[in-house]
Design a protein around this motif. Structure first.
Motif, PDB file in Angstrom:
ATOM      1  N   SER A  64       0.837  -1.197   0.000  1.00 30.27           N
ATOM      2  CA  SER A  64       0.000   0.000   0.000  1.00 30.27           C
ATOM      3  C   SER A  64       0.876   1.253   0.000  1.00 30.27           C
ATOM      4  N   ILE A  65       0.308   2.329  -0.485  1.00 32.72           N
ATOM      5  CA  ILE A  65       1.018   3.604  -0.526  1.00 32.72           C
ATOM      6  C   ILE A  65       0.822   4.313   0.805  1.00 32.72           C
ATOM      7  N   LYS A  66       1.922   4.662   1.452  1.00 30.15           N
ATOM      8  CA  LYS A  66       1.878   5.401   2.708  1.00 30.15           C
ATOM      9  C   LYS A  66       2.371   6.810   2.428  1.00 30.15           C
ATOM     10  N   LEU A  67       1.607   7.797   2.843  1.00 29.37           N
ATOM     11  CA  LEU A  67       1.946   9.189   2.597  1.00 29.37           C
ATOM     12  C   LEU A  67       2.269   9.892   3.909  1.00 29.37           C
ATOM     13  N   ILE A  68       3.271  10.759   3.882  1.00 27.02           N
ATOM     14  CA  ILE A  68       3.705  11.497   5.061  1.00 27.02           C
ATOM     15  C   ILE A  68       3.638  12.992   4.764  1.00 27.02           C
ATOM     16  N   ASN A  69       3.030  13.741   5.677  1.00 23.35           N
ATOM     17  CA  ASN A  69       2.958  15.196   5.557  1.00 23.35           C
ATOM     18  C   ASN A  69       4.306  15.785   5.977  1.00 23.35           C
ATOM     19  N   ILE A  70       4.921  16.568   5.089  1.00 22.62           N
ATOM     20  CA  ILE A  70       6.209  17.194   5.408  1.00 22.62           C
ATOM     21  C   ILE A  70       6.046  18.690   5.660  1.00 22.62           C
ATOM     22  N   GLY A  71       4.807  19.125   5.850  1.00 26.54           N
ATOM     23  CA  GLY A  71       4.533  20.513   6.200  1.00 26.54           C
ATOM     24  C   GLY A  71       3.812  21.273   5.107  1.00 26.54           C
ATOM     25  N   PHE A  72       2.912  22.158   5.534  1.00 24.28           N
ATOM     26  CA  PHE A  72       2.155  23.049   4.648  1.00 24.28           C
ATOM     27  C   PHE A  72       1.362  22.290   3.591  1.00 24.28           C
ATOM     28  N   GLY A  73       0.862  21.124   3.962  1.00 24.30           N
ATOM     29  CA  GLY A  73       0.040  20.346   3.039  1.00 24.30           C
ATOM     30  C   GLY A  73       0.825  19.583   1.990  1.00 24.30           C
ATOM     31  N   ASN A  74       2.133  19.567   2.089  1.00 24.31           N
ATOM     32  CA  ASN A  74       2.968  18.811   1.152  1.00 24.31           C
ATOM     33  C   ASN A  74       3.129  17.386   1.662  1.00 24.31           C
ATOM     34  N   ILE A  75       2.970  16.436   0.759  1.00 23.42           N
ATOM     35  CA  ILE A  75       2.962  15.031   1.137  1.00 23.42           C
ATOM     36  C   ILE A  75       3.964  14.257   0.281  1.00 23.42           C
ATOM     37  N   VAL A  76       4.683  13.338   0.920  1.00 24.41           N
ATOM     38  CA  VAL A  76       5.693  12.519   0.245  1.00 24.41           C
ATOM     39  C   VAL A  76       5.358  11.049   0.491  1.00 24.41           C
ATOM     40  N   SER A  77       5.630  10.218  -0.478  1.00 26.97           N
ATOM     41  CA  SER A  77       5.432   8.787  -0.317  1.00 26.97           C
ATOM     42  C   SER A  77       6.459   8.239   0.668  1.00 26.97           C
ATOM     43  N   ALA A  78       5.987   7.672   1.758  1.00 28.13           N
ATOM     44  CA  ALA A  78       6.871   7.159   2.808  1.00 28.13           C
ATOM     45  C   ALA A  78       7.705   5.987   2.314  1.00 28.13           C
ATOM     46  N   ASN A  79       7.182   5.235   1.371  1.00 27.95           N
ATOM     47  CA  ASN A  79       7.894   4.066   0.858  1.00 27.95           C
ATOM     48  C   ASN A  79       9.155   4.450   0.086  1.00 27.95           C
ATOM     49  N   ARG A  80       9.245   5.684  -0.351  1.00 30.08           N
ATOM     50  CA  ARG A  80      10.373   6.109  -1.185  1.00 30.08           C
ATOM     51  C   ARG A  80      11.436   6.875  -0.414  1.00 30.08           C
ATOM     52  N   ILE A  81      11.185   7.167   0.857  1.00 34.38           N
ATOM     53  CA  ILE A  81      12.136   7.952   1.655  1.00 34.38           C
ATOM     54  C   ILE A  81      13.343   7.096   2.014  1.00 34.38           C
ATOM     55  N   ILE A  82      14.527   7.645   1.746  1.00 32.85           N
ATOM     56  CA  ILE A  82      15.781   6.992   2.128  1.00 32.85           C
ATOM     57  C   ILE A  82      16.302   7.595   3.425  1.00 32.85           C
ATOM     58  N   ALA A  83      16.261   8.943   3.522  1.00 35.78           N
ATOM     59  CA  ALA A  83      16.807   9.604   4.705  1.00 35.78           C
ATOM     60  C   ALA A  83      16.075  10.915   4.973  1.00 35.78           C
ATOM     61  N   ILE A  84      16.025  11.267   6.254  1.00 36.65           N
ATOM     62  CA  ILE A  84      15.511  12.562   6.698  1.00 36.65           C
ATOM     63  C   ILE A  84      16.612  13.154   7.562  1.00 36.65           C
TER      64      ILE A  84
END
Length: 86
Positions: free
Chosen positions: A2-22
């Motif tokens: 499933s696609i998991k989305l993460i809010n990175i602020g101000f309504g911007n969303i990134v696919s959690a499955n694609r994150i390598i590093a924060i």
């Protein structure tokens, strides 16, 4: 998967499955990654003109700038994963 989305602020969303590093943007190597991303047109500025507090690196070599603290983004990521496990 499933696609998991993460809010990175101000309504911007990134696919959690694609994150390598924060990471924090303070160190010289991260500043170099940001500059290289800008030069390759792979930089996404999601800060809305505010100070960059987190840099999200994804598996497509995109570099995403966020005005939210790295700890906050990571907490949202782990909270999302825990909720999905239930």
């Amino acid at each position: 998967m499933s696609i998991k989305l993460i809010n990175i602020g101000f309504g911007n969303i990134v696919s959690a499955n694609r994150i390598i590093a924060i990471v924090s943007p303070e160190s010289a190597p991260i500043k170099r990654i940001i500059q290289e991303g800008r030069e390759r047109n792979m930089l996404i500025d999601a800060t809305y003109g505010r100070r960059t507090r987190a840099v999200v690196i994804v598996d497509s070599d995109h570099v995403i700038l966020s005005a939210v603290q790295p700890e906050t983004v990571a907490q949202r990521l782990t909270t999302k994963e825990e909720n999905d496990d239930d």
